[in-house]
Write an enzyme that holds these catalytic residues in place. Structure first.
Site, PDB file in Angstrom:
ATOM      1  N   THR A  51       0.877  -1.061  -0.146  1.00 28.68           N
ATOM      2  CA  THR A  51       0.012   0.028   0.055  1.00 28.68           C
ATOM      3  C   THR A  51       0.904   1.291  -0.091  1.00 28.68           C
ATOM      4  O   THR A  51       2.246   0.917   0.252  1.00 28.68           O
ATOM      5  CB  THR A  51      -0.962   0.146   1.047  1.00 28.68           C
ATOM      6  OG1 THR A  51      -0.145  -0.139   2.532  1.00 28.68           O
ATOM      7  CG2 THR A  51      -1.800  -1.033   1.300  1.00 28.68           C
ATOM      8  N   GLY A  52       0.408   2.399  -0.159  1.00 30.84           N
ATOM      9  CA  GLY A  52       0.807   3.693   0.170  1.00 30.84           C
ATOM     10  C   GLY A  52       1.989   3.898  -0.706  1.00 30.84           C
ATOM     11  O   GLY A  52       2.135   3.515  -1.982  1.00 30.84           O
ATOM     12  N   GLU A  75      -0.691  -8.871   5.042  1.00 32.16           N
ATOM     13  CA  GLU A  75      -2.066  -8.326   4.379  1.00 32.16           C
ATOM     14  C   GLU A  75      -2.908  -9.857   4.486  1.00 32.16           C
ATOM     15  O   GLU A  75      -2.190 -10.823   4.896  1.00 32.16           O
ATOM     16  CB  GLU A  75      -2.025  -8.132   2.906  1.00 32.16           C
ATOM     17  CG  GLU A  75      -1.137  -6.916   2.550  1.00 32.16           C
ATOM     18  CD  GLU A  75      -1.674  -5.585   3.322  1.00 32.16           C
ATOM     19  OE1 GLU A  75      -2.952  -5.416   3.825  1.00 32.16           O
ATOM     20  OE2 GLU A  75      -1.306  -4.520   3.440  1.00 32.16           O
ATOM     21  N   TYR A 236       3.647  15.566  15.240  1.00 31.04           N
ATOM     22  CA  TYR A 236       4.438  14.959  14.531  1.00 31.04           C
ATOM     23  C   TYR A 236       5.852  14.776  14.861  1.00 31.04           C
ATOM     24  O   TYR A 236       6.424  14.080  15.382  1.00 31.04           O
ATOM     25  CB  TYR A 236       4.136  15.180  12.924  1.00 31.04           C
ATOM     26  CG  TYR A 236       4.358  13.958  12.140  1.00 31.04           C
ATOM     27  CD1 TYR A 236       3.663  12.789  11.773  1.00 31.04           C
ATOM     28  CD2 TYR A 236       5.968  13.774  11.610  1.00 31.04           C
ATOM     29  CE1 TYR A 236       4.055  11.668  11.143  1.00 31.04           C
ATOM     30  CE2 TYR A 236       6.166  12.651  11.037  1.00 31.04           C
ATOM     31  CZ  TYR A 236       5.582  11.546  10.674  1.00 31.04           C
ATOM     32  OH  TYR A 236       6.132  10.513  10.002  1.00 31.04           O
ATOM     33  N   LYS A 245      11.306   8.973  13.609  1.00 35.19           N
ATOM     34  CA  LYS A 245      11.992   9.318  12.370  1.00 35.19           C
ATOM     35  C   LYS A 245      13.253   9.989  12.503  1.00 35.19           C
ATOM     36  O   LYS A 245      14.128   9.735  11.808  1.00 35.19           O
ATOM     37  CB  LYS A 245      11.214  10.660  11.815  1.00 35.19           C
ATOM     38  CG  LYS A 245       9.633  10.035  11.262  1.00 35.19           C
ATOM     39  CD  LYS A 245       9.887   8.824  10.185  1.00 35.19           C
ATOM     40  CE  LYS A 245       8.648   8.522   9.626  1.00 35.19           C
ATOM     41  NZ  LYS A 245       8.639   7.181   8.953  1.00 35.19           N
ATOM     42  N   LEU A 274       0.464  12.665   2.464  1.00 32.94           N
ATOM     43  CA  LEU A 274      -0.297  11.911   1.404  1.00 32.94           C
ATOM     44  C   LEU A 274      -1.538  11.301   2.346  1.00 32.94           C
ATOM     45  O   LEU A 274      -1.076  10.646   3.293  1.00 32.94           O
ATOM     46  CB  LEU A 274       0.232  11.083   0.452  1.00 32.94           C
ATOM     47  CG  LEU A 274       0.752  11.911  -0.664  1.00 32.94           C
ATOM     48  CD1 LEU A 274       1.708  11.143  -1.386  1.00 32.94           C
ATOM     49  CD2 LEU A 274      -0.080  12.721  -1.698  1.00 32.94           C
TER      50      LEU A 274
END
Ligand code: NAD
Ligand code: NA
Length: 399
Positions: A51-52, A75, A236, A245, A274
């Site tokens: 995905t993504g 999945e 974030y 991150k 996104l």
């Protein structure tokens, strides 16, 4: 079974196989329309490939530079009247399209954090490809069982020092409200979030792949990060996920050291905000994304995951002169258009104004919602969502 969207909060519980296939076809068409990625990768492992950004990376490699791909993901196929997950249907469609185009594509479904799945992947590379020249690390997960300690870590999305109050939107209803998110109570939340979304597992993968001799000379690896605007910093980049991150980005030198005798290199690419399954789970961020989409679409510079990943490959990772454009912290920036001063100034002004009443007008909440349903194979033209879909959808390479 007739498959319609069924949502619970920011999660969609159902996915549509034909719609997912359409989504994949559209991404493939986009990559093909951009022409061949010169000097692109040829044998690629994508971890988080369903995905993504992960599936978009896989499509860019396969259909942009004819790469053989192995995809690892977690999945579920359909079972007992329940549809499979979107990533399952995406991967089924991807393999089918790749095979029809004469491209090697196989997939491994299981926990990428485990030693066992790493070993299975290495065995498959040895058997079929010998070596890979690119490893894309695109996992996003709320939890990780540590393969050495057995500890089950759960990540959290929280500020670190003080409560954070800001606007947020329920993208289903369009209601804008204030939300207050309490900060962590102790450092365990940071430790756990770093354990799940930080760089350790990326390093474990590269260590194992290197030790097994399945990385080609000059192999590259890339993992994905995010920075975003100041207004989301508390939740974030300065929050628990931001610490993860920081850790991911901080792992680059260690991975470069592992790759140095192979003349290989590791990169972090900072990508654009996104709509994905992961980002819709973060408070405040969906409102930012819906304003950002409005501004970027008006300026004609909007990109989705596939536009981002095609550009990452064609204009950053694989350039004609072999030079990779980096920021002052050594990161690739394909969030360059999102972070442009004019874009950020306009989003910040809209942010101040945004209310339930004016949201439809000043934001692209409609586009957000549409893309959210697209992730699960819904809202595509030419698909009959009232039709029975009884077809058993298999990922061809998975028994
Ligand atoms: P996503 O949820 O769409 O994809 C996650 C992938 O990881 C899927 O293929 C899923 O199957 C796989 N996965 C999850 N747990 C797994 C496990 N235990 N074993 C095997 N596979 C597993 O997420 P995404 O938004 O594409 O995120 C990918 C990366 O991009 C993340 O590092 C994310 O932080 C980063 N990123 C996202 C955004 C954004 O706005 N969405 C922006 C910049 C960077
Ligand atoms: Na992904």
């Amino acid at each position: 079974m007739i498959i319609q969207p069924r949502t619970r909060g920011f999660i969609c519980l159902t996915s549509h196989p034909q719609g997912a296939a359409q989504n994949i076809k559209n991404q493939i068409e986009y990559v093909k329309s951009k022409g061949e990625i010169a000097n692109g990768p040829k044998k690629v492992l994508v971890i988080g490939a369903s995905t993504g950004f992960g599936i978009a990376s896989r499509i860019s490699a396969a259909f942009g530079s004819g790469a053989a791909t192995i995809g690892v993901f977690f999945e579920k196929p359909a079972a007992e009247g329940k549809p499979g997950t979107a990533g399952w249907y995406n991967s089924a469609a991807f393999e089918k399209e790749a095979h029809e185009a004469g491209l090697y594509a196989k997939s491994i479904n299981g926990d990428a954090f485990s030693d066992d799945i790493k070993k299975q992947t290495i065995d498959l590379i040895k058997k079929d490809l010998g070596q890979v020249d690119l490893v894309v690390y695109s996992l996003a997960s709320p939890r990780r069982t540590h393969p050495k300690t057995g500890v089950a870590h759960a990540s959290v999305l929280k500020p670190i020092q003080e409560p954070f109050t800001n606007k947020t939107v329920d993208f289903h209803t369009g209601v804008v409200s204030d939300i207050t998110i309490q900060p962590i109570e102790n450092d365990e939340d940071i430790v756990n979030t770093v354990a799940v979304m930080g760089g350790e597992d990326w390093k474990f993968w590269i260590e194992d792949l290197k030790a097994a001799g399945v990385l080609a000379d000059g192999a590259k690896t890339v993992a994905y990060s995010y920075i975003g605007p100041e207004l989301t910093y508390p939740i974030y980049r300065n929050g628990t996920i931001g610490r993860a991150k920081d850790d991911l980005e901080g792992t680059v030198p260690a991975i470069n050291a592992i790759l140095s005798d192979l003349h290989g290199v590791a990169y972090v690419s900072v990508n654009k905000a996104l709509v994905t399954q992961s980002s819709s789970a973060i408070p405040v961020v969906p409102l930012y994304i819906s304003l950002l989409y409005k501004v970027m679409k008006e300026k004609g510079i909007h990109e989705g995951t596939i536009e981002q990943m095609q550009r990452l490959f064609a204009e950053r990772l694989y350039t004609a002169d072999g030079k990779v454009l980096l920021d002052d912290k050594g990161r690739i920036r394909v969030d360059d258009l999102e972070m442009r001063e004019d874009v950020q100034a306009e989003v910040a002004a809209l942010w101040e104004k945004a209310t339930t009443e004016n949201l439809a007008e000043i934001s692209d909440i409609e586009g957000y919602r549409n893309e959210f349903f697209n992730l699960f194979g819904f809202n595509f033209d030419g698909i009959d969502y009232n039709a029975d879909t009884n077809e058993v959808v298999a990922v061809p390479s998975i028994e």
